[in-house]
Design an enzyme around this catalytic site. Structure first.
Site, PDB file in Angstrom:
ATOM      1  CD  GLU A 116     -14.824  11.064   8.689  1.00  0.00           C
ATOM      2  OE1 GLU A 116     -14.432  11.092   7.499  1.00  0.00           O
ATOM      3  OE2 GLU A 116     -14.560  10.142   9.483  1.00  0.00           O
ATOM      4  CG  HIS A 140     -20.414  10.553  10.159  1.00  0.00           C
ATOM      5  ND1 HIS A 140     -20.642   9.230   9.849  1.00  0.00           N
ATOM      6  CD2 HIS A 140     -19.358  10.543  11.011  1.00  0.00           C
ATOM      7  CE1 HIS A 140     -19.766   8.468  10.468  1.00  0.00           C
ATOM      8  NE2 HIS A 140     -18.973   9.234  11.192  1.00  0.00           N
ATOM      9  CG  HIS A 142     -20.199   7.122  15.453  1.00  0.00           C
ATOM     10  ND1 HIS A 142     -19.099   7.342  16.246  1.00  0.00           N
ATOM     11  CD2 HIS A 142     -19.841   7.499  14.205  1.00  0.00           C
ATOM     12  CE1 HIS A 142     -18.110   7.837  15.503  1.00  0.00           C
ATOM     13  NE2 HIS A 142     -18.539   7.956  14.263  1.00  0.00           N
ATOM     14  CD  GLU A 170     -41.432   5.143   9.103  1.00  0.00           C
ATOM     15  OE1 GLU A 170     -41.032   4.758  10.210  1.00  0.00           O
ATOM     16  OE2 GLU A 170     -41.696   6.321   8.843  1.00  0.00           O
ATOM     17  CG  HIS A 211     -17.146   4.824  11.092  1.00  0.00           C
ATOM     18  ND1 HIS A 211     -15.931   5.329  10.734  1.00  0.00           N
ATOM     19  CD2 HIS A 211     -17.782   5.841  11.723  1.00  0.00           C
ATOM     20  CE1 HIS A 211     -15.816   6.578  11.132  1.00  0.00           C
ATOM     21  NE2 HIS A 211     -16.930   6.915  11.742  1.00  0.00           N
TER      22      HIS A 211
HETATM   23  O1  2HA Z   1     -15.917  13.071  14.335  1.00  0.00           O
HETATM   24  O2  2HA Z   1     -17.113  10.472  13.685  1.00  0.00           O
HETATM   25  O3  2HA Z   1     -15.687   9.645  11.625  1.00  0.00           O
HETATM   26  C1  2HA Z   1     -15.465  11.809  14.618  1.00  0.00           C
HETATM   27  C2  2HA Z   1     -15.974  10.864  13.619  1.00  0.00           C
HETATM   28  C3  2HA Z   1     -15.081  10.469  12.551  1.00  0.00           C
HETATM   29 ZN    ZN Z   2     -17.498   8.698  12.570  1.00  0.00          ZN
END
Ligand code: 2HA
Ligand code: ZN
Length: 286
Positions: A116, A140, A142, A170, A211
């Site tokens: 990414e 980032h 999940h 909050e 995602h």
């Molecule tokens: O690193 O999360 O979006 C793997 C991921 C790709």
């Molecule tokens: Zn990801």
């Protein structure tokens, strides 16, 4: 100075571990990047190598030309960052056009920066500009409950923001600018990077449908704290929706306005719409 003795590397490793402990980083899921200050980049020069070849970033970030970043490795597991940071993360340098990168430290067992990287760098470029150089972390993850909501709520900034704000008092104070939502797109490329960085002009949170989430902040605490707050709120919403399709009571638009006044935040009126009697049936904004 050794990279691993720096405060930024220690914060980076802690953030990866904290995210793993939250259950946000199954397998190689998620990635993290940190934009070094010029002083931090100067302080580690003795620990850097010149072996890495220049590689295309896959997009152009002229606003970041010559800058250094610490990033997780593609295919590497967040779980392993704290166990062996030099094998699972790297420091990269960008060229003077912001089109190529080279690895200056880390990934000692081979590999590339996160898949990414285009999204991370395009987000950094926007955030450097709109925060006057203040933001340095793009994260980032999940995040389970936030992902679950992208199957249930319409993929609209107004609806995600309002529903998440209502779940914890909050929230409007922590993310008064709201959250943006990106429709499902193929990850890893320039298109999703463009869509995400457009949202980052306005928000510090971008939710990727089915995602995960991207957050931006000035430091690791602020960025991790933002991700944690949004995901906690999403968890409450999942519980509420699991019990009922209609809230008996909630925080009203006027109560949000009162909160904004006392906590000195500006809440955009577009998130304080009146809900019609059909709202909970189809989430229509009219
Ligand atoms: O690193 O999360 O979006 C793997 C991921 C790709
Ligand atoms: Zn990801």
């Amino acid at each position: 100075m050794k990279v691993l003795d720096t405060k930024f590397a220690k914060g980076f490793i802690k953030c990866c571990d904290d995210g793993f402990r939250q259950g946000w980083h199954e397998r190689n899921g998620g990635n993290l990047s940190y934009r070094l200050t010029p002083e931090e980049a100067a302080s580690i020069q003795d620990d850097l190598n010149e072996d890495g070849a220049w590689q295309p970033i896959g997009t152009s970030v002229p606003g970041l030309a010559g800058e250094y970043f610490m990033v997780t490795g593609s295919g590497k597991y967040m779980r392993n960052v704290i166990l062996d940071p030099a094998a699972n993360t790297c420091v990269v340098e960008l060229d003077d056009k912001g089109e190529n990168y080279r690895i200056r430290w880390g990934l000692v067992e081979g590999g590339r920066p996160t898949s990414e990287l285009p999204s991370h760098l395009m987000n950094h470029e926007v955030k450097k500009r709109v925060t006057a150089n203040r933001h340095r972390v793009i994260y980032h993850a999940h995040t389970t409950n936030t992902i679950a909501l992208t199957f249930v709520l319409p993929l609209k900034d107004e609806i995600f923001t309002r529903e998440l704000w209502e779940m914890a008092t909050e929230c409007p104070v922590v993310f008064p600018e709201g959250v943006g939502v990106v429709d499902w797109m193929v990850p890893g490329g320039r298109d999703i990077a463009v869509a995400t960085s457009k949202l980052m002009e306005q928000y510090n949170v971008a939710i990727w449908a089915h995602h995960g989430m991207f957050c931006s902040g000035a430091d690791f605490d602020e960025t991790f704290g933002l991700m944690h707050t949004v995901e906690k709120s999403a968890e409450i919403l999942v519980k509420v929706l699991s019990m009922t399709d209609r809230k008996r009571q909630t925080i009203t638009p006027d109560e949000f306005r009162a909160l904004a006044k006392d906590f000195h935040v500006t809440l955009p009126e577009k998130f304080l719409f009146e809900k019609s009697e059909h709202y909970y049936k189809d989430y229509s904004l009219d």
